[in-house]
Structures are given as structure tokens and as C-alpha cells.
Design a protein around this motif. Structure first.
Motif, short mmCIF file in Angstrom:
data_model
loop_
_atom_site.label_atom_id
_atom_site.label_comp_id
_atom_site.label_asym_id
_atom_site.label_seq_id
_atom_site.Cartn_x
_atom_site.Cartn_y
_atom_site.Cartn_z
N ASN A 45 8.82 1.37 -11.47
CA ASN A 45 8.13 2.42 -10.73
C ASN A 45 6.94 1.78 -10.01
N ILE A 46 7.00 1.68 -8.67
CA ILE A 46 5.95 1.04 -7.90
C ILE A 46 4.76 1.99 -7.77
N THR A 47 3.59 1.55 -8.24
CA THR A 47 2.42 2.41 -8.30
C THR A 47 1.27 1.78 -7.52
N PRO A 48 1.03 2.23 -6.29
CA PRO A 48 -0.03 1.64 -5.47
C PRO A 48 -1.42 2.07 -5.93
N VAL A 49 -2.38 1.16 -5.76
CA VAL A 49 -3.78 1.43 -6.06
C VAL A 49 -4.58 1.23 -4.77
N LYS A 50 -5.54 2.09 -4.54
CA LYS A 50 -6.34 2.05 -3.31
C LYS A 50 -7.04 0.70 -3.17
N VAL A 51 -7.14 0.23 -1.91
CA VAL A 51 -7.90 -0.98 -1.61
C VAL A 51 -9.00 -0.65 -0.62
N ASP A 52 -10.06 -1.47 -0.65
CA ASP A 52 -11.09 -1.42 0.38
C ASP A 52 -11.18 -2.80 1.02
N ASP A 53 -12.26 -3.09 1.73
CA ASP A 53 -12.37 -4.38 2.42
C ASP A 53 -12.35 -5.56 1.45
N GLU A 54 -12.69 -5.31 0.19
CA GLU A 54 -12.74 -6.38 -0.81
C GLU A 54 -11.39 -6.58 -1.47
N GLY A 55 -10.67 -5.51 -1.71
CA GLY A 55 -9.39 -5.60 -2.40
C GLY A 55 -9.17 -4.37 -3.27
N MET A 56 -8.45 -4.54 -4.37
CA MET A 56 -8.13 -3.41 -5.24
C MET A 56 -9.39 -2.74 -5.78
N CYS A 57 -9.40 -1.41 -5.70
CA CYS A 57 -10.55 -0.63 -6.18
C CYS A 57 -10.39 -0.33 -7.67
N ALA A 58 -11.46 -0.50 -8.41
CA ALA A 58 -11.43 -0.17 -9.84
C ALA A 58 -11.78 1.30 -10.05
N ALA A 59 -12.67 1.84 -9.22
CA ALA A 59 -13.15 3.21 -9.40
C ALA A 59 -12.93 4.02 -8.12
N GLY A 60 -13.23 5.31 -8.21
CA GLY A 60 -13.11 6.18 -7.06
C GLY A 60 -11.71 6.76 -6.91
N PRO A 61 -11.56 7.74 -6.02
CA PRO A 61 -10.24 8.37 -5.81
C PRO A 61 -9.19 7.34 -5.41
N GLY A 62 -8.08 7.34 -6.13
CA GLY A 62 -7.00 6.40 -5.86
C GLY A 62 -7.20 5.03 -6.45
N GLY A 63 -8.40 4.79 -7.03
CA GLY A 63 -8.68 3.50 -7.67
C GLY A 63 -7.94 3.37 -9.00
N LEU A 64 -8.05 2.20 -9.63
CA LEU A 64 -7.26 1.92 -10.83
C LEU A 64 -7.55 2.91 -11.95
N ARG A 65 -8.81 3.19 -12.20
CA ARG A 65 -9.15 4.13 -13.28
C ARG A 65 -8.56 5.51 -13.00
N ASP A 66 -8.67 5.96 -11.78
CA ASP A 66 -8.15 7.27 -11.39
C ASP A 66 -6.63 7.33 -11.60
N VAL A 67 -5.94 6.28 -11.20
CA VAL A 67 -4.47 6.23 -11.34
C VAL A 67 -4.07 6.30 -12.81
N LEU A 68 -4.76 5.54 -13.65
CA LEU A 68 -4.38 5.45 -15.06
C LEU A 68 -4.80 6.71 -15.84
N GLU A 69 -5.99 7.22 -15.58
CA GLU A 69 -6.45 8.40 -16.32
C GLU A 69 -5.64 9.64 -15.99
N ASN A 70 -5.09 9.69 -14.79
CA ASN A 70 -4.36 10.88 -14.36
C ASN A 70 -2.87 10.59 -14.22
N TRP A 71 -2.37 9.73 -15.07
CA TRP A 71 -0.96 9.33 -14.98
C TRP A 71 -0.03 10.52 -15.23
#
Length: 575
Positions: free
Chosen positions: A201-227
Motif C-alpha cells: 500500500n503506497i502511502t505518500p507523505v507531504k514534502v516541503d522545500d527540505e524534504g519529507m515533513c515530520a509534522a503538520g497536515p499530511g506530514g508523517l505524524r499526521d499520516v500515522l496518527e490518523n491511519w
């Protein structure tokens, strides 16, 4: 302070990997190296009947390229950046070496023979030492990592997925059993397609200019907490390119890495770090992330200046890193290596035993002679240094630094031209206090990449005069076609090629394009980039819908030809 033992991750091993045993025959290889042993056990062909007496090549010296784009020019490089002379050596891999040290005994007799799955001993020994002492001098778990050679990063990823993922098929397996993999919301699709083929199951995580986001909407925490468990299990794998991310060009800071890593610890996720561009980090970019002082020096100022790998934070042994010679020697080399905790490397070696066995002996022998060399007693072999020895670690690091300088200069040359075309500037009819009003419209947004080989542009199609008459997607596709017309003759990679899901392709991937500043001949880089910018300016001046309609109507033939030519190859530079 004692380091922790790497975490036992065997619960993540696939069922097939748990059942897989290593080669019974290769268990005996350690005995073949005993001096004077009579080799009657193995089914090895006799090296005297190999139809190669030597393997020879003219090769570069490590100082062929200037180490920085703006600093002191290398003595062997002219002021315009082109080599005044091409410093070179002559590498020779002999049929038999007289060197008695197995780690330096480089010859065709051993390189072309069946060998251990971890790789050709001289090359494996060099890389193992380089990884542990120079590339990742501080990996915070007991014993440190091990390595195994691969046939490039694509092969390494394939073996990692086989080891760590159970295949899933829709219609045959329960959705609750489906495993998943996290990735950036724009990603290297050859890697993603491997995961798709295994049912992940391919699960994209939001990126910004730096790369993968850890926090914020669509970020890693958001994806995992609301799985949503109706989609299957929470992903236990992450595939990520952290330096010069393909395609966005972002480079992840140490602070962001810490936040992502701790979430992976919390949710028991293995990080597959694909890092083909680690040596291509550009301090001249105003987006280059800060690099803290290393816990332990690599012994080289250049390596210490680079943003370190996730391995530098990996106190649990949950990082599996993919490296490759594709960007440092050549893609056709088809050789790389995996770095991970020893237990995972051992499992992957079992997969290698009964699969590829090891990378090409020709390539391993030539690369080993180039870098390791025949040792102090040259014998009848010859390495890549002027005196016939190998480049060794110092030469290899100097070569990598020189490549960084060459590519950084190219990047800046392309971006300087893009800066000039980023805005449409025109005078307004109105005046304020007697001053003519100038309207400045941003046509596209991009950052000067802090690493890698790519520039990622996001266009503002809502500023086009015909936006509304045509959809943004149609305007994007017509622009891509417009660039290919006779006046401009430029082809770029559409953003849709990097959308890991259909939703992202439809959402906004069509707004983006990826440019590569590496492959093009240096003499062509400036004129081609200028034609690209001219195409943007000319396209935004189109006000007749028939021009756009004609481009789109003629596209059926173009699209068919593009498919026949394999447009997916445009996603390259990740293996």
C-alpha cells in the motif's frame, strides 16, 4: 558510554525470507583460501581457460576536476572550467596476482570466479572500511553496521523488499493483511513500482522545500496518527531519498531527520534510505541545510561538511541504506552496496546467494584495481594512481569532491538563467505619483537545489491568459508540447511521472516539471536552458485558444510515440 545493541527486527522479515537458507556450497568458501589447500570440493572452472589475460582501461586521476565551483581553480583545469589536460592513468587487472594479501590480491583468477555473496574480497574490504571509518564514522549501536555489495541500488531495494515485505494480491489476500510503505509525495517511480508489484500500500507523505515533513497536515505524524485500518496495516517500511531528493531536489536537515527517526521508532518502521546523491551537496545553494559538527570526524573536511545519513542517528539499527557507484563511476557499472545492521545484511546475503550471487566480476575487479590497487608490491597489476598504486581512500574522496564541484557549477549556471525567467515583468497603463506602475508576475516557483541532479519547478498556470478557457492540466500538457516544437526543442520530465498515486497525479503533480542539469553537454547547458525559459515567456504571451487547441489535438500521435520510446526512462538517476 556503551552503545545499545541493534533492535531485533526479525518480526518484519517476510515469511519467504524466514524460510530461506544461505547457499550450502558457499559455506565452504572460507576453506578455499587456506594456503596449500587442494580445491577438490567446488565446481569452479579453471582460470587458465578464461579467455581474458588482462583487463585494462585508461582512467582518470582523482584530481581531474576542481573540488569547488567558485574557489581556487585546479592547476590541471583551465579558467573556463574545462580540463587543460586530462590527467589519466592506466589500470591493469592481471590474470594472476603475486600479492599474498587476500584483501589486495586483485586478479582475474579471483574476480571472474564464483565468489561470496557479500562481494569481491578486496572491494568489499575497502568499502567496509570506508563506510565504517569515513562515510559513517559514528553509527550509535554496538558493533556497527555491515555491508553487502549489490548490482546497484535498484537491486538493493529489490532484495530489501523481498526480505521485509510479504507479497499481497487483491482478491486473494485479506485487506487487513496488506502491508504498506511510506514515501515522499513526489518520488522516484522505478522504486515505487517495485513496491506496487509486491502489493504494498503506497502511502505518500507531504514534502516541503527540505524534504519529507515530520509534522503538520499530511506530514508523517499526521499520516500515522490518523491511519485508516480499512486500508491495511500501518506501514512498517519507509522509502526515502534524503539528499537531492528525486525529483524535488530537497535535502533533509539533521533536525528534521531526528524528528522523522523518532516517529519511526515509535511506530516500528524500517527506513530504507536511498542516497545516490550523498556526495552532491551544494553549500553555494542558499537552501543548503546547516550541518552540525560531527560526533566523530571522518578524517576529511569535505565528508565532515556533508549532511550525515540517517545511520548517524540509528541507535536501534532500523536504517537500511542503499549506495551506488552509478553516480560516482557510471550507471552501467551496475554496482552498489547496502549498509545495515549485521542481522539484516545476513538475511539479504541469503537472498543474494541463490539469486544474483554477486555483482559482475569484471566490474568488481576493475573498480577494485582502480581504487584499492595492487598494494605496495605492484606485481603485474596496476592501479589508478600515477605510480601504479590504487587511489585509496584519499584519492576516492578527492574524486567525489571533484564531481561535486563540477555538478555544483552546472547547477548554478542553470539556476542563474532560471532566475532571469521566473517573473513576467510589464508596465501598467496606470501611474502612481507620476511613477509608472510595473507589474511583476511569478510564472513558476523553485528553489536552488542544495543537492542532487535536478531542479523542480512548480508553475502558476492560473496566471496564464487562457486559464479558465482551458484547465490547468491542459495548459500544463500543452506547455510540455510547446517546448518540443522547432523553435525551442527542449524536453523535460512532467511532474506526473513522479506521482506515487493517481490522487497526487490528479491533484497537483501536473503543475510541476523536473529538469536535469547533469547529462547535457556543458556547451549546450546555457543555450538549452535559455530556450526553455524563452518557451515559458512565449507560452504566457499566447492569447489565442486555437494555438493551445492545435497543440492538444496533435498530441495523440505524440503521446503514442512517447510511450513507444519509453517516457518512463525520464524518471532515472535513482538506481
Amino acid at each position: 558510554m556503551a552503545m545499545p545493541e541493534p533492535k531485533d527486527l526479525s518480526h518484519h522479515l517476510s515469511r519467504a525470507t524466514k524460510r530461506r537458507q544461505g547457499s550450502q556450497v558457499k559455506n565452504y568458501y572460507k576453506y578455499f583460501g587456506i594456503p596449500g589447500i587442494g580445491p577438490l570440493a567446488a565446481g569452479h572452472p579453471n582460470c587458465c581457460y578464461f579467455p581474458f589475460d588482462t583487463l585494462e582501461a585508461k582512467t582518470a586521476l582523482p584530481d581531474r576536476w576542481a573540488p569547488t565551483p567558485n574557489g581556487t581553480v585546479d592547476l590541471k583545469t583551465s579558467l573556463n572550467g574545462r580540463p587543460a589536460t586530462r590527467p589519466e592513468s592506466h589500470v591493469v587487472v592481471p590474470q594472476k596476482s603475486s600479492n599474498s594479501e587476500s584483501a589486495h590480491k586483485i586478479d582475474l583468477k579471483s574476480a571472474l570466479q564464483y565468489g561470496p555473496s557479500q562481494g569481491y574480497r578486496p572491494l568489499y574490504s575497502f568499502l567496509h572500511q570506508f563506510v565504517r571509518q569515513n562515510l559513517h564514522p559514528h553509527v550509535p549501536y554496538a558493533g556497527g553496521p555491515n555491508i553487502i555489495l549489490t548490482c546497484g541500488s535498484t537491486d538493493g531495494l529489490s532484495k530489501a523488499l523481498i526480505a521485509l515485505n510479504n507479497e499481497w494480491s487483491e482478491g486473494y489476500d485479506a485487506t487487513s493483511a496488506r502491508e504498506g510503505i511510506l514515501c515522499e509525495e513526489y518520488a522516484y517511480m522505478d522504486a515505487i513500482q517495485q513496491a506496487v508489484s509486491r502489493g504494498l500500500n503506497i502511502t505518500p507523505v507531504k514534502v516541503d522545500d527540505e524534504g519529507m515533513c515530520a509534522a503538520g497536515p499530511g506530514g508523517l505524524r499526521d499520516v500515522l496518527e490518523n491511519w485508516d485500518f480499512s486500508q491495511g496495516k500501518i506501514p512498517h517500511l519507509m522509502y526515502t531519498v534524503t539528499i537531492g531528493q528525486n525529483p524535488t531536489g530537497g535535502s533533509l536537515s539533521v533536525e528534521r531527520r531526528k524528528a522523522v527517526y523518532e516517529l519511526c521508532v515509535q511506530y516500528d518502521i524500517i527506513i530504507i534510505e536511498d542516497d545516490p546523491y550523498w556526495h552532491l551537496q551544494y553549500p553555494s545553494s542558499n537552501n543548503f541545510p546547516p550541518v552540525p559538527k560531527p560526533v566523530k570526524s571522518s578524517g576529511f573536511e569535505y565528508l565532515d561538511s556533508l549532511v550525515p545519513s540517517y545511520l548517524s542517528l540509528d541507535y536501534q539499527g532500523r536504517v537500511l541504506r542503499l549506495d551506488t557507484f552509478s553516480k560516482t563511476i557510471a550507471p552501467g557499472c551496475r554496482m552498489g552496496w547496502i549498509t545495515a545492521q549485521p542481522a539484516l545484511v545476513q538475511r539479504i546475503s541469503h537472498i543474494t546467494d541463490l539469486g544474483t550471487q554477486q555483482p559482475s566480476g569484471f566490474v568488481q575487479g576493475l573498480v577494485a584495481e582502480l581504487i584499492v590497487g595492487p598494494g605496495s608490491e605492484a606485481g603485474n597489476g596496476r592501479g589508478g594512481a600515477e605510480d601504479g598504486r590504487g587511489w585509496e581512500v584519499t584519492g576516492w574522496v578527492r574524486w567525489l569532491e571533484g564531481l561535486r564541484g563540477e555538478y555544483e557549477r552546472r547547477m548554478n549556471k542553470m539556476c542563474d538563467i532560471l532566475d532571469e525567467g521566473q517573473y513576467e515583468v510589464k508596465s501598467s497603463q496606470s501611474k502612481v505619483d507620476g511613477w509608472q506602475v510595473v507589474e511583476k508576475t511569478e510564472l513558476f516557483y523553485y528553489i536552488r537545489p542544495p543537492g542532487g541532479m535536478f531542479v523542480w519547478l512548480r508553475f502558476h498556470f492560473n496566471t496564464h491568459p487562457l486559464y479558465g478557457t482551458f484547465s490547468g492540466e491542459d495548459l500544463s500538457h500543452a506547455l510540455w508540447l510547446f517546448w518540443t516544437t522547432e523553435k525551442f526543442r527542449v524536453v523535460v520530465a512532467p511532474g506526473k511521472l513522479f506521482a506515487p498515486t493517481a490522487e497526487i497525479a490528479k491533484r497537483d503533480a501536473w503543475e510541476c516539471f523536473r529538469l536535469c542539469f547533469v547529462e547535457i553537454e556543458e556547451a549546450d547547458l546555457e543555450p538549452v536552458t535559455k530556450r526553455f525559459v524563452m518557451g515559458i515567456k512565449a507560452y504566457w504571451r499566447i492569447r489565442t485558444k486555437d494555438v493551445i487547441r492545435k497543440l492538444l489535438d496533435e498530441d495523440e500521435t505524440v503521446t503514442a510515440n512517447a510511450k513507444n520510446l519509453g517516457m518512463v526512462n525520464l524518471t532515472g538517476f535513482g538506481c
